[in-house]
Design an enzyme around this catalytic site. Structure first.
Site, PDB file in Angstrom:
ATOM      1  N   ARG A   1      -5.398   2.189  -4.264  1.00 52.74           N
ATOM      2  CA  ARG A   1      -4.620   1.579  -3.397  1.00 52.74           C
ATOM      3  C   ARG A   1      -4.851  -0.076  -3.540  1.00 52.74           C
ATOM      4  O   ARG A   1      -5.854  -0.335  -4.068  1.00 52.74           O
ATOM      5  CB  ARG A   1      -4.900   2.022  -1.891  1.00 52.74           C
ATOM      6  CG  ARG A   1      -6.498   1.519  -1.435  1.00 52.74           C
ATOM      7  CD  ARG A   1      -7.041   2.571  -0.482  1.00 52.74           C
ATOM      8  NE  ARG A   1      -7.435   3.772  -1.365  1.00 52.74           N
ATOM      9  CZ  ARG A   1      -8.270   4.990  -0.784  1.00 52.74           C
ATOM     10  NH1 ARG A   1      -8.639   4.887   0.304  1.00 52.74           N
ATOM     11  NH2 ARG A   1      -8.479   5.839  -1.413  1.00 52.74           N
TER      12      ARG A   1
ATOM     13  N   ARG B   1       0.955  -1.137  -0.196  1.00 54.85           N
ATOM     14  CA  ARG B   1      -0.068   0.428   0.063  1.00 54.85           C
ATOM     15  C   ARG B   1       0.921   1.286  -0.098  1.00 54.85           C
ATOM     16  O   ARG B   1       1.846   1.490   0.623  1.00 54.85           O
ATOM     17  CB  ARG B   1      -0.801   0.034   1.325  1.00 54.85           C
ATOM     18  CG  ARG B   1      -1.543   1.294   1.515  1.00 54.85           C
ATOM     19  CD  ARG B   1      -2.577   1.541   0.776  1.00 54.85           C
ATOM     20  NE  ARG B   1      -3.132   3.153   1.056  1.00 54.85           N
ATOM     21  CZ  ARG B   1      -4.282   3.303   1.961  1.00 54.85           C
ATOM     22  NH1 ARG B   1      -4.855   2.478   2.291  1.00 54.85           N
ATOM     23  NH2 ARG B   1      -4.668   4.511   2.001  1.00 54.85           N
TER      24      ARG B   1
ATOM     25  N   ASP C   1      -6.789  -1.276   1.452  1.00 52.83           N
ATOM     26  CA  ASP C   1      -7.238  -0.312   2.592  1.00 52.83           C
ATOM     27  C   ASP C   1      -8.132  -0.916   3.590  1.00 52.83           C
ATOM     28  O   ASP C   1      -9.242  -1.710   3.540  1.00 52.83           O
ATOM     29  CB  ASP C   1      -8.049   0.715   1.757  1.00 52.83           C
ATOM     30  CG  ASP C   1      -8.292   1.954   2.728  1.00 52.83           C
ATOM     31  OD1 ASP C   1      -7.599   2.221   3.531  1.00 52.83           O
ATOM     32  OD2 ASP C   1      -9.625   2.710   2.351  1.00 52.83           O
TER      33      ASP C   1
ATOM     34  N   ASP D   1      -9.843   0.328   7.315  1.00 53.43           N
ATOM     35  CA  ASP D   1     -10.278   1.132   8.233  1.00 53.43           C
ATOM     36  C   ASP D   1     -10.997   0.620   9.606  1.00 53.43           C
ATOM     37  O   ASP D   1     -12.014   0.289   9.173  1.00 53.43           O
ATOM     38  CB  ASP D   1     -11.204   2.387   7.218  1.00 53.43           C
ATOM     39  CG  ASP D   1      -9.934   3.190   6.521  1.00 53.43           C
ATOM     40  OD1 ASP D   1      -9.047   3.324   6.723  1.00 53.43           O
ATOM     41  OD2 ASP D   1     -10.713   3.458   5.368  1.00 53.43           O
TER      42      ASP D   1
END
Length: 276
Positions: A215, A206, A218, A220
């Site tokens: 990307r 990444r 990811d 989160d």
């Protein structure tokens, strides 16, 4: 995951001989420690059925504590408490939370002292983690990320949503994304979990060159229990989740009734409001 509301099993002042301490003679000769623990679990089914397998066997736990403290050596009783709590949480499936106190009756400080003790409170937390990719073999990057998270002994991936194809958000001149959501049970703190997710992203090569840019992977943190946190590095709940269909749709698949601790609306309500 809050431990209030769970039933409690108490072990008080279990005597254990161990070789823990800063001084070499403590590590070599050893001394007596007193261990007390409160085990948070659900004893309802065990109480109704009189079936020990539906609860936590406090005798087995006592023997586990004794064996662990005899076979491991730490300089600090802080380390004893931390590592023992973690070992117990990983060993007993029905154990949701633990308060554990390690007493050192004869701490070598050269003064009259009854005992010194360290007490920690540790347990499982539930986090929802958004996953996404829009470069290369998107599905494979996501799969590798999930497997890397599952390989972390302090994390259990409990549920995975279906993956959906979505248009890019913020910077629109880039390939479509593949997005999903994970429900994760973890012993890690929010900061530790963020560090682990960043390591997994880095392993997937990444690169953070453009904000909201393309990307490979990811990851989160969207929710962490009902925690509200705002630091320089991390904000929980995710500050923009209520505006992101690609977050709310897979999240609603896993936890439609999960209530946002700040906005006061369920995930399902947030999704409906975004689409109307």
């Amino acid at each position: 995951m809050e431990h209030a509301g769970w039933d409690k099993i108490r072990i008080k002042n279990l005597e254990v001989f161990g070789n823990h301490g800063v001084f070499p003679e403590e590590n070599k000769l050893g001394q007596k420690f007193l261990v007390s623990a409160v085990l948070y679990t659900d004893t309802r089914e065990a109480g109704l059925t009189d079936d020990l397998t539906k609860s936590i066997h406090y005798g087995e736990v006592s023997h586990f504590i004794t064996k662990y403290m005899r076979e491991n050596t730490y300089q600090l009783i802080e380390s004893v408490a931390e590592q023992l709590a973690r070992a117990l949480l990983l060993e007993y499936e029905r154990l949701e939370w633990i308060d554990i106190e390690i007493q050192k009756p004869w701490a070598p400080i050269g003064l009259p002292l009854e005992s010194v003790s360290v007490e920690v409170s540790r347990g499982w937390h539930r986090a929802y983690i958004a996953v996404g990719s829009n470069l290369g073999d998107k599905g494979e990057y996501i799969r590798q990320g999930i497997e890397a998270l599952q390989d972390c002994s302090d994390c259990i991936v409990e549920k995975e949503s279906a993956l959906i194809v979505t248009k890019p958000y913020g910077v629109t001149d880039q390939p479509d994304f593949l997005n999903g959501m994970l429900q994760v049970k973890t012993l890690l703190t929010p900061a530790e979990l963020l560090k682990k997710l960043n390591e997994i992203e880095l392993a997937a090569k990444r690169e953070r060159k453009i904000h909201w840019g393309p990307r490979t992977l990811d990851l989160d943190i969207i929710f962490y229990d009902d925690l509200v946190l705002d630091t320089e590095r991390l904000t929980i709940p995710h500050p923009d989740m209520q505006n992101r269909d690609f977050v709310l749709e897979p999240l609603a698949e896993l936890a439609p009734r999960y209530r946002h601790p700040v906005l006061g609306k369920t995930v399902k309500e947030l999704l409906e409001a975004l689409r109307n």
